[in-house]
Design an enzyme around this catalytic site. Structure first.
Site, PDB file in Angstrom:
ATOM      1  N   CYS A 184       0.905  -1.089   0.050  1.00  0.00           N
ATOM      2  CA  CYS A 184       0.088   0.065  -0.110  1.00  0.00           C
ATOM      3  C   CYS A 184       0.722   1.162  -0.031  1.00  0.00           C
ATOM      4  O   CYS A 184       2.015   1.369   0.830  1.00  0.00           O
ATOM      5  CB  CYS A 184      -0.823  -0.100   1.210  1.00  0.00           C
ATOM      6  SG  CYS A 184      -2.001  -1.232   1.200  1.00  0.00           S
ATOM      7  N   GLU A 194       6.688 -15.494 -10.768  1.00  0.00           N
ATOM      8  CA  GLU A 194       6.028 -14.370 -10.409  1.00  0.00           C
ATOM      9  C   GLU A 194       5.587 -13.551 -11.344  1.00  0.00           C
ATOM     10  O   GLU A 194       4.437 -12.869 -11.287  1.00  0.00           O
ATOM     11  CB  GLU A 194       6.701 -13.611  -9.336  1.00  0.00           C
ATOM     12  CG  GLU A 194       8.174 -12.803  -9.733  1.00  0.00           C
ATOM     13  CD  GLU A 194       8.695 -12.285  -8.333  1.00  0.00           C
ATOM     14  OE1 GLU A 194      10.003 -12.239  -8.554  1.00  0.00           O
ATOM     15  OE2 GLU A 194       8.113 -11.399  -7.810  1.00  0.00           O
ATOM     16  N   GLU A 230      16.091 -19.284  -7.872  1.00  0.00           N
ATOM     17  CA  GLU A 230      15.693 -17.945  -8.196  1.00  0.00           C
ATOM     18  C   GLU A 230      15.272 -17.587  -9.628  1.00  0.00           C
ATOM     19  O   GLU A 230      14.225 -16.855  -9.582  1.00  0.00           O
ATOM     20  CB  GLU A 230      17.011 -16.913  -7.896  1.00  0.00           C
ATOM     21  CG  GLU A 230      16.724 -15.309  -8.330  1.00  0.00           C
ATOM     22  CD  GLU A 230      15.750 -14.652  -7.560  1.00  0.00           C
ATOM     23  OE1 GLU A 230      15.227 -15.173  -6.594  1.00  0.00           O
ATOM     24  OE2 GLU A 230      15.476 -13.719  -7.843  1.00  0.00           O
ATOM     25  N   ASN A 264      -1.749   1.978   5.708  1.00  0.00           N
ATOM     26  CA  ASN A 264      -1.000   0.831   5.199  1.00  0.00           C
ATOM     27  C   ASN A 264      -0.789   0.086   6.500  1.00  0.00           C
ATOM     28  O   ASN A 264      -0.005   0.727   7.409  1.00  0.00           O
ATOM     29  CB  ASN A 264       0.347   1.362   4.544  1.00  0.00           C
ATOM     30  CG  ASN A 264       1.453   0.391   4.359  1.00  0.00           C
ATOM     31  OD1 ASN A 264       1.320  -0.764   3.944  1.00  0.00           O
ATOM     32  ND2 ASN A 264       2.830   0.778   4.019  1.00  0.00           N
ATOM     33  N   GLY A 265      -0.669  -1.234   6.274  1.00  0.00           N
ATOM     34  CA  GLY A 265      -0.473  -2.094   7.509  1.00  0.00           C
ATOM     35  C   GLY A 265      -1.621  -3.092   7.936  1.00  0.00           C
ATOM     36  O   GLY A 265      -2.548  -3.193   6.828  1.00  0.00           O
ATOM     37  N   LYS A 277      11.471 -16.113 -10.192  1.00  0.00           N
ATOM     38  CA  LYS A 277      11.339 -14.977 -11.173  1.00  0.00           C
ATOM     39  C   LYS A 277      10.370 -15.419 -12.120  1.00  0.00           C
ATOM     40  O   LYS A 277       9.228 -14.521 -12.554  1.00  0.00           O
ATOM     41  CB  LYS A 277      12.480 -14.877 -11.838  1.00  0.00           C
ATOM     42  CG  LYS A 277      13.437 -13.462 -11.698  1.00  0.00           C
ATOM     43  CD  LYS A 277      13.263 -12.303 -10.874  1.00  0.00           C
ATOM     44  CE  LYS A 277      12.643 -12.487  -9.626  1.00  0.00           C
ATOM     45  NZ  LYS A 277      13.275 -11.931  -8.469  1.00  0.00           N
ATOM     46  N   LYS A 334       5.736  -4.374  -4.204  1.00  0.00           N
ATOM     47  CA  LYS A 334       7.162  -4.569  -4.041  1.00  0.00           C
ATOM     48  C   LYS A 334       7.814  -4.529  -2.396  1.00  0.00           C
ATOM     49  O   LYS A 334       8.805  -5.102  -2.174  1.00  0.00           O
ATOM     50  CB  LYS A 334       7.828  -3.025  -4.438  1.00  0.00           C
ATOM     51  CG  LYS A 334       9.366  -3.121  -4.633  1.00  0.00           C
ATOM     52  CD  LYS A 334       9.859  -3.765  -5.615  1.00  0.00           C
ATOM     53  CE  LYS A 334      11.268  -3.688  -5.807  1.00  0.00           C
ATOM     54  NZ  LYS A 334      12.092  -4.951  -6.214  1.00  0.00           N
ATOM     55  N   TRP A 376      -2.819  -2.745  -1.652  1.00  0.00           N
ATOM     56  CA  TRP A 376      -2.479  -3.852  -1.752  1.00  0.00           C
ATOM     57  C   TRP A 376      -3.384  -4.777  -0.905  1.00  0.00           C
ATOM     58  O   TRP A 376      -3.187  -4.799   0.455  1.00  0.00           O
ATOM     59  CB  TRP A 376      -1.033  -4.408  -1.633  1.00  0.00           C
ATOM     60  CG  TRP A 376      -0.522  -5.882  -1.918  1.00  0.00           C
ATOM     61  CD1 TRP A 376      -0.438  -6.296  -3.067  1.00  0.00           C
ATOM     62  CD2 TRP A 376      -0.547  -6.678  -0.913  1.00  0.00           C
ATOM     63  NE1 TRP A 376      -0.106  -7.659  -2.887  1.00  0.00           N
ATOM     64  CE2 TRP A 376      -0.132  -8.169  -1.503  1.00  0.00           C
ATOM     65  CE3 TRP A 376      -0.757  -7.047   0.472  1.00  0.00           C
ATOM     66  CZ2 TRP A 376      -0.092  -9.215  -0.866  1.00  0.00           C
ATOM     67  CZ3 TRP A 376      -0.639  -8.297   1.213  1.00  0.00           C
ATOM     68  CH2 TRP A 376      -0.306  -9.234   0.255  1.00  0.00           C
ATOM     69  N   HIS A 392      13.479 -38.411  -6.685  1.00  0.00           N
ATOM     70  CA  HIS A 392      12.713 -38.980  -5.517  1.00  0.00           C
ATOM     71  C   HIS A 392      11.182 -38.498  -5.383  1.00  0.00           C
ATOM     72  O   HIS A 392      10.524 -38.249  -4.411  1.00  0.00           O
ATOM     73  CB  HIS A 392      13.331 -38.494  -4.296  1.00  0.00           C
ATOM     74  CG  HIS A 392      14.858 -38.981  -4.244  1.00  0.00           C
ATOM     75  ND1 HIS A 392      15.111 -40.195  -3.793  1.00  0.00           N
ATOM     76  CD2 HIS A 392      16.097 -38.492  -4.238  1.00  0.00           C
ATOM     77  CE1 HIS A 392      16.445 -40.497  -3.935  1.00  0.00           C
ATOM     78  NE2 HIS A 392      17.187 -39.345  -4.155  1.00  0.00           N
ATOM     79  N   ARG A 397       3.837  -0.540  -4.784  1.00  0.00           N
ATOM     80  CA  ARG A 397       3.634  -0.861  -3.394  1.00  0.00           C
ATOM     81  C   ARG A 397       2.235  -1.507  -3.630  1.00  0.00           C
ATOM     82  O   ARG A 397       1.922  -2.049  -2.419  1.00  0.00           O
ATOM     83  CB  ARG A 397       3.712   0.290  -2.375  1.00  0.00           C
ATOM     84  CG  ARG A 397       4.931   1.119  -2.240  1.00  0.00           C
ATOM     85  CD  ARG A 397       5.029   2.126  -1.233  1.00  0.00           C
ATOM     86  NE  ARG A 397       4.933   1.549  -0.081  1.00  0.00           N
ATOM     87  CZ  ARG A 397       5.764   1.247   0.703  1.00  0.00           C
ATOM     88  NH1 ARG A 397       7.105   1.649   0.193  1.00  0.00           N
ATOM     89  NH2 ARG A 397       5.528   0.836   1.859  1.00  0.00           N
TER      90      ARG A 397
HETATM   91  C1  F6R Z   1      10.846 -11.403  -5.747  1.00  0.00           C
HETATM   92  C2  F6R Z   1      11.080 -10.509  -4.644  1.00  0.00           C
HETATM   93  C3  F6R Z   1      10.309 -10.657  -3.278  1.00  0.00           C
HETATM   94  C4  F6R Z   1      11.329 -10.156  -2.213  1.00  0.00           C
HETATM   95  C5  F6R Z   1      10.803 -10.174  -0.933  1.00  0.00           C
HETATM   96  C6  F6R Z   1      11.770  -9.599   0.199  1.00  0.00           C
HETATM   97  O1  F6R Z   1      11.363 -10.735  -6.833  1.00  0.00           O
HETATM   98  O2  F6R Z   1      11.076  -9.367  -5.039  1.00  0.00           O
HETATM   99  O3  F6R Z   1      10.604 -12.232  -3.264  1.00  0.00           O
HETATM  100  O4  F6R Z   1      12.589 -10.653  -2.503  1.00  0.00           O
HETATM  101  O5  F6R Z   1       9.554  -9.968  -0.952  1.00  0.00           O
HETATM  102  O6  F6R Z   1      11.832  -8.279  -0.109  1.00  0.00           O
HETATM  103  P1  F6R Z   1      12.901  -7.608   0.630  1.00  0.00           P
HETATM  104  O7  F6R Z   1      14.203  -7.651  -0.023  1.00  0.00           O
HETATM  105  O8  F6R Z   1      12.365  -5.994   0.345  1.00  0.00           O
HETATM  106  O9  F6R Z   1      13.011  -7.966   2.140  1.00  0.00           O
END
Ligand code: F6R
Length: 589
Positions: free
Chosen positions: A2, A469, A462, A94-95, A466, A584, A70, A485, A27
């Protein structure tokens, strides 16, 4: 999660709020709204992105608040969008208010009615109930009753010149500019307008008028230190790229170069190096992509320094009962420095006697206030929700720590092994475009598997995260040796498998797994620093990676995987910068 903006000044508030919300859209983008005070409070709210708020552009009034949501409690809808209005008060939040059901019950008992399913609306009700002519007093009384996390911006019908703010565990910054004062959940929303910025801490409140900002805690007024802002870094720009994710992948070599630290010669970190000398154990706490950097760091630290490392998902660590042995250094890794679970894990580790070092891309974040040491990644602001350059930057610092830790243990490991990484990353980034053709194989897949061993397994994890998501394809990162397995049952004709092979000692072992998936009809894309493997008949596509010290290879091998996810997302018609359901900065649990 948010985004909040607020403004009070001499100009029309609505355009300023809308511009700020656009900058905060990473956000959350389920719904958005603004409230402006001008002979009463008017509100425009819409489901969807900030661009849906067009009709708000013409609103009059020079004081207002805005929100991009969000969803946590209540579906994304106009009714659940903020601001929430009740009585004299409009609120953006926000929260998460964890005790909202009990508080709501109390309001319902008084005969009040609710118009949304959110936890946030209860705040407007409590303010209205507590208000006896003094908004600050009502805000203090209300926030004292809230359990959970909140950043709040509040408008009161009776206060046409003042905006009220409060923070508990959710970020909030305020600033003063030429035409008024501003509030936001993150600096980019207001960076262009302000020359002085302040960051609220937990338990603090602020009152903004056209010229002044006053700060308070639960009992009285307080002074706060202003923060410098780097305008060029804080105002996101696409610079001709179609998406931030694409731009941020191009910035990987610079992010690595700016994040490597030669701890042996950089005296800013001498206290940290002393702690490294005493460190017998390392714990890493992080979420998502940052957790994957922790796994990569474990390989490097254990190989080079022989210091045992445990890597923990922060949300598990915080509610576990972790054993923190004496002489443990905890690395809390977080791009945003605001991830609620990582903050809580870092606090818990500290309370159990560990030194905590923050590895973060956000110099003024909440994590930096908890940590004993701050190791700032030099990735520059990352806007795309899917992390790319910040991951490579985290690896650069974590590998620097691995080298420093090895030296602290008297081993002959040189920083020189890290120096080539930016130039090698440049070579890989120059070929990002090659992944576009390869994404054609993935676009219609039912599921995709990424495999590797050791450090390559970390890149596989990773790469898979990627892809899922931003393309929404089901995907798994798997240790190559573990496939048989269980997961091998999922491989069928045409299933794409991405294998990462950069470790000499286990290369043939992973190639065995490649043969096994091929025998079941998989189509294999191999990402490898061994060009001779490209000739194997099982390999449908090959992406070469330059060689580096093997335990550092994920910093390079992940780049084509990030690119593959990006192009697959585009080919599936998605917006790679704003994946559905994600945001984010994950400031709620
Ligand atoms: C994936 C991604 C998330 C963040 C996770 C932690 O692309 O960006 O998995 O890595 O939400 O976020 P931070 O690094 O801000 O603690």
């Amino acid at each position: 999660m948010c985004g909040i903006v607020g403004y009070v000044g001499n100009r029309r508030a609505a355009p300023i709020l809308l511009e700020g919300l656009k900058r905060l859209e990473y956000r959350g983008y389920d719904s958005a709204g603004v409230a402006v005070l001008n002979d009463g409070i008017s509100i425009v709210r819409k489901k969807g992105r900030v661009s849906a708020l067009k009709e708000a552009e013409g609103m009059g009034g020079t004081i207002g608040i805005g929100h991009t949501r969000w969803a946590t409690h209540g579906a994304p809808s106009e009714q659940n969008a903020h601001p929430h209005l009740y009585g004299r008060f409009a609120v953006v939040h926000n929260g998460i208010i964890e005790n909202y059901l009990a508080l709501k019950e109390e309001c319902l008992h008084r005969g009040e009615t609710f118009s949304s399913e959110t936890d946030s609306e209860v705040i407007a009700h409590l303010l209205n109930y507590s208000y006896r002519g003094d908004v600050l007093a009502a805000l203090r009384e209300t926030t004292a009753r809230l359990k959970g996390s909140f950043a709040l911006a509040v408008l009161c019908r009776d206060e046409p010149d003042r905006l009220f703010l409060a923070r508990e565990k959710s970020p909030l910054v305020v600033g003063r500019g030429e035409d008024g004062t501003y509030a936001a959940s993150d600096v980019p929303a207001i960076a262009e307008k302000c020359d002085k910025i302040y960051s609220l801490s937990d338990g603090e409140l602020a009152v903004l008028d056209r010229k002044e900002i006053k700060f308070f805690d639960r009992v009285g007024t307080i002074e706060k230190r202003e923060l410098a802002i780097d305008r060029s870094a804080d105002i996101p720009q696409l610079c001709g790229f179609s998406h931030y994710m694409r731009k941020e992948m191009e910035e990987i070599p610079a992010a690595i170069a700016n994040s490597l630290i030669d701890f042996a010669t950089d005296f800013r970190f001498s206290a940290f190096c002393e702690v490294l000398c005493q460190t017998k154990y390392m714990d890493i706490v992080a979420c998502g992509t940052a957790y994957h950097s922790g796994i990569a760091a474990k390989h490097a630290v254990e190989k080079l320094a022989r210091v045992p490392v445990s890597v923990h998902i922060a949300s598990e660590y915080r509610y576990g009962d972790p054993i923190v042995k004496p002489a443990t250094l905890v690395l809390a890794v977080s791009q945003s420095g605001e991830t609620a679970d990582t903050l809580a894990a870092a606090e818990l580790a500290k309370s159990r006697g560990a030194y905590v070092a923050a590895v973060t891309n956000a110099p003024y974040s909440s994590l930096t206030r908890i940590a004993d040491f701050v190791l700032e990644t030099g990735a520059g602001r990352e806007i795309a929700v899917a992390a790319t350059k910040s991951f490579n930057a985290q690896l650069a610092i974590l590998y620097s720590i691995a080298v420093a830790s090895a030296r602290a243990k008297g081993k002959d490991v040189l920083f020189d092994s890290l120096r080539p990484l930016p130039a090698l990353a440049e070579q890989v980034v120059s070929k990002i475009g090659d992944a576009e053709a390869l994404s054609a194989d993935l676009v219609r897949a039912r599921s995709v598997y990424f495999i590797g061993r050791g450090a390559d397994y970390c890149a596989a994890l990773e790469g898979s995260l990627k892809l899922k998501e931003i393309s929404y394809l089901p995907s798994e990162g798997y240790p190559a040796g573990e496939l048989k397995h269980g997961t091998l049952a999922l491989i069928e004709r045409g299933t794409p498998v991405v294998a990462v092979v950069t470790q000499r000692a286990t290369a043939e072992k992973t190639m065995n797994a490649v043969s096994e998936v091929c025998a079941r009809g998989a189509s294999v894309l191999l990402v490898s620093s061994f060009p001779e493997l490209a000739r194997r008949k099982e390999i449908a596509h090959f992406i070469p990676i330059p060689k580096c010290e093997e335990c550092f290879s994920p910093i390079l091998s992940v780049i084509p995987l990030q690119a593959l996810a990006y192009f697959t997302s585009l080919a599936r018609g998605n917006d790679p910068d704003k994946p559905r359901n994600l945001a984010k900065s994950v400031t709620v649990e």
